[in-house]
Scaffold this active site. Structure first.
Site, mmCIF file in Angstrom:
data_model
loop_
_atom_site.group_PDB
_atom_site.id
_atom_site.type_symbol
_atom_site.label_atom_id
_atom_site.label_comp_id
_atom_site.label_asym_id
_atom_site.label_seq_id
_atom_site.Cartn_x
_atom_site.Cartn_y
_atom_site.Cartn_z
ATOM 1 N N GLU A 171 0.849 -1.202 0.000
ATOM 2 C CA GLU A 171 0.000 0.000 0.000
ATOM 3 C C GLU A 171 0.877 1.241 0.000
ATOM 4 O O GLU A 171 2.013 1.221 0.484
ATOM 5 C CB GLU A 171 -0.923 -0.059 1.241
ATOM 6 C CG GLU A 171 -1.741 1.171 1.549
ATOM 7 C CD GLU A 171 -2.764 1.590 0.495
ATOM 8 O OE1 GLU A 171 -2.424 1.558 -0.701
ATOM 9 O OE2 GLU A 171 -3.862 1.993 0.870
ATOM 10 N N ASP A 172 0.346 2.336 -0.550
ATOM 11 C CA ASP A 172 1.122 3.581 -0.599
ATOM 12 C C ASP A 172 1.280 4.219 0.779
ATOM 13 O O ASP A 172 2.369 4.619 1.166
ATOM 14 C CB ASP A 172 0.504 4.575 -1.605
ATOM 15 C CG ASP A 172 -0.975 4.880 -1.364
ATOM 16 O OD1 ASP A 172 -1.592 4.311 -0.438
ATOM 17 O OD2 ASP A 172 -1.533 5.702 -2.132
ATOM 18 N N ASP B 112 -3.011 5.759 6.945
ATOM 19 C CA ASP B 112 -3.401 7.026 7.562
ATOM 20 C C ASP B 112 -4.284 6.692 8.778
ATOM 21 O O ASP B 112 -3.776 6.432 9.865
ATOM 22 C CB ASP B 112 -4.120 7.836 6.475
ATOM 23 C CG ASP B 112 -4.542 9.218 6.904
ATOM 24 O OD1 ASP B 112 -3.904 9.780 7.800
ATOM 25 O OD2 ASP B 112 -5.513 9.746 6.337
ATOM 26 N N PHE C 143 -0.412 16.441 3.885
ATOM 27 C CA PHE C 143 -0.831 15.681 2.718
ATOM 28 C C PHE C 143 0.298 15.602 1.707
ATOM 29 O O PHE C 143 0.889 16.608 1.342
ATOM 30 C CB PHE C 143 -2.083 16.296 2.091
ATOM 31 C CG PHE C 143 -2.893 15.278 1.360
ATOM 32 C CD1 PHE C 143 -3.748 14.423 2.055
ATOM 33 C CD2 PHE C 143 -2.776 15.124 -0.014
ATOM 34 C CE1 PHE C 143 -4.462 13.434 1.389
ATOM 35 C CE2 PHE C 143 -3.493 14.142 -0.689
ATOM 36 C CZ PHE C 143 -4.339 13.307 0.020
ATOM 37 N N ARG D 261 0.445 11.877 -9.227
ATOM 38 C CA ARG D 261 0.936 10.495 -9.082
ATOM 39 C C ARG D 261 2.275 10.268 -9.783
ATOM 40 O O ARG D 261 3.072 9.446 -9.354
ATOM 41 C CB ARG D 261 -0.068 9.495 -9.667
ATOM 42 C CG ARG D 261 -1.381 9.407 -8.914
ATOM 43 C CD ARG D 261 -2.138 8.161 -9.367
ATOM 44 N NE ARG D 261 -3.553 8.221 -9.010
ATOM 45 C CZ ARG D 261 -4.058 7.874 -7.830
ATOM 46 N NH1 ARG D 261 -3.259 7.473 -6.864
ATOM 47 N NH2 ARG D 261 -5.350 7.945 -7.593
HETATM 48 P P1 IMP Z 1 -6.731 5.111 5.559
HETATM 49 O O1 IMP Z 1 -7.844 4.148 5.381
HETATM 50 O O2 IMP Z 1 -7.179 6.378 6.221
HETATM 51 O O3 IMP Z 1 -5.503 4.528 6.231
HETATM 52 O O4 IMP Z 1 -6.410 5.615 4.138
HETATM 53 C C1 IMP Z 1 -5.375 5.311 3.377
HETATM 54 C C2 IMP Z 1 -5.644 5.895 2.003
HETATM 55 O O5 IMP Z 1 -5.887 7.314 2.087
HETATM 56 C C3 IMP Z 1 -4.430 5.735 1.148
HETATM 57 O O6 IMP Z 1 -4.517 4.580 0.375
HETATM 58 C C4 IMP Z 1 -4.469 6.965 0.287
HETATM 59 O O7 IMP Z 1 -5.235 6.708 -0.874
HETATM 60 C C5 IMP Z 1 -5.187 7.997 1.075
HETATM 61 N N1 IMP Z 1 -4.261 8.971 1.700
HETATM 62 C C6 IMP Z 1 -4.094 9.197 3.028
HETATM 63 N N2 IMP Z 1 -3.193 10.152 3.244
HETATM 64 C C7 IMP Z 1 -2.752 10.531 2.015
HETATM 65 C C8 IMP Z 1 -1.784 11.505 1.570
HETATM 66 O O8 IMP Z 1 -1.124 12.223 2.333
HETATM 67 N N3 IMP Z 1 -1.614 11.593 0.217
HETATM 68 C C9 IMP Z 1 -2.301 10.830 -0.665
HETATM 69 N N4 IMP Z 1 -3.212 9.924 -0.301
HETATM 70 C C10 IMP Z 1 -3.433 9.775 1.032
HETATM 71 MG MG MG Z 2 -4.787 4.580 -1.799
#
Ligand code: IMP
Ligand code: MG
Length: 171
Positions: free
Chosen positions: A95-96, A99, A148, A161
């Site tokens: 995963e990227d 959060d 962000f 991207r």
């Molecule tokens: P989570 O479910 O809140 O952990 O969300 C993770 C997803 O939120 C990631 O796969 C990203 O698509 C998006 N995301 C969260 N923070 C960022 C950021 O700083 N930049 C880009 N995408 C983010």
């Molecule tokens: Mg994502």
């Protein structure tokens, strides 16, 4: 919005190789199924798997979480499932960024039900301070503070991207 480089392509390259070495040691002699989460993980995953020393099969999944802009809400659904069977296989989710932890905790619980032999998670970036649910990745590229970021696969509203560096958005 303006942006500033947080991690350069050289720093990213070095760290991705370190991660790949660690993963290769952990799975030496085995074979992996690497599952990337679309879209954000595609560049990280492409670099990571090419630096691995273990054979792997690749697949992708896409998850949708309701919410918009920079905030994700709690409801996660699979919008594109993987095609490979993961029963009795060693699986690594890529995963990227993690959060709130909602996306990955949902995916881990979902894939666990399919009986993999092992299931681990490798994230490129981790915003530990923002968790809404507990989640710890097995492999992490970089920890970052709140803010962000875009680039290296990560987007802001589908922009950014293709940037080779990871940049932080500034007002
Ligand atoms: P989570 O479910 O809140 O952990 O969300 C993770 C997803 O939120 C990631 O796969 C990203 O698509 C998006 N995301 C969260 N923070 C960022 C950021 O700083 N930049 C880009 N995408 C983010
Ligand atoms: Mg994502």
């Amino acid at each position: 919005m303006n942006r500033e480089v947080l991690f350069s392509r050289e720093e990213i390259d070095r760290r991705v190789r370190e991660l790949a070495d660690e993963i290769s040691r952990d799975y030496a002699g085995g074979e992996l199924i690497v599952v990337g989460i679309l879209k954000g993980a595609f560049i990280f995953m492409a670099d990571l798997i090419r630096a691995l020393n273990v054979p792997c099969k690749v697949d992708f999944t896409q998850l949708a979480s309701y919410g918009s802009g920079t905030v994700s809400s709690g409801d996660v659904v699979i919008s594109k499932d993987i095609g490979l069977s993961i029963a009795d296989r060693d699986v690594l989710i890529v995963e990227d960024i993690v959060d709130t932890g909602l996306t990955l905790s949902f995916l881990v619980e979902t894939l666990k039900k399919r009986g993999p032999r092992s299931l681990k998670v490798c994230v490129f970036l981790d915003k530990k301070a923002r968790r809404k649910v507990p989640f710890t990745a097995d492999y992490t590229g970089f920890d970052i503070d709140d803010g962000f970021v875009v680039g290296y696969g990560l987007d802001f509203d589908e922009q950014g991207r293709s940037l080779p560096d990871v940049c932080i958005m500034k007002e």
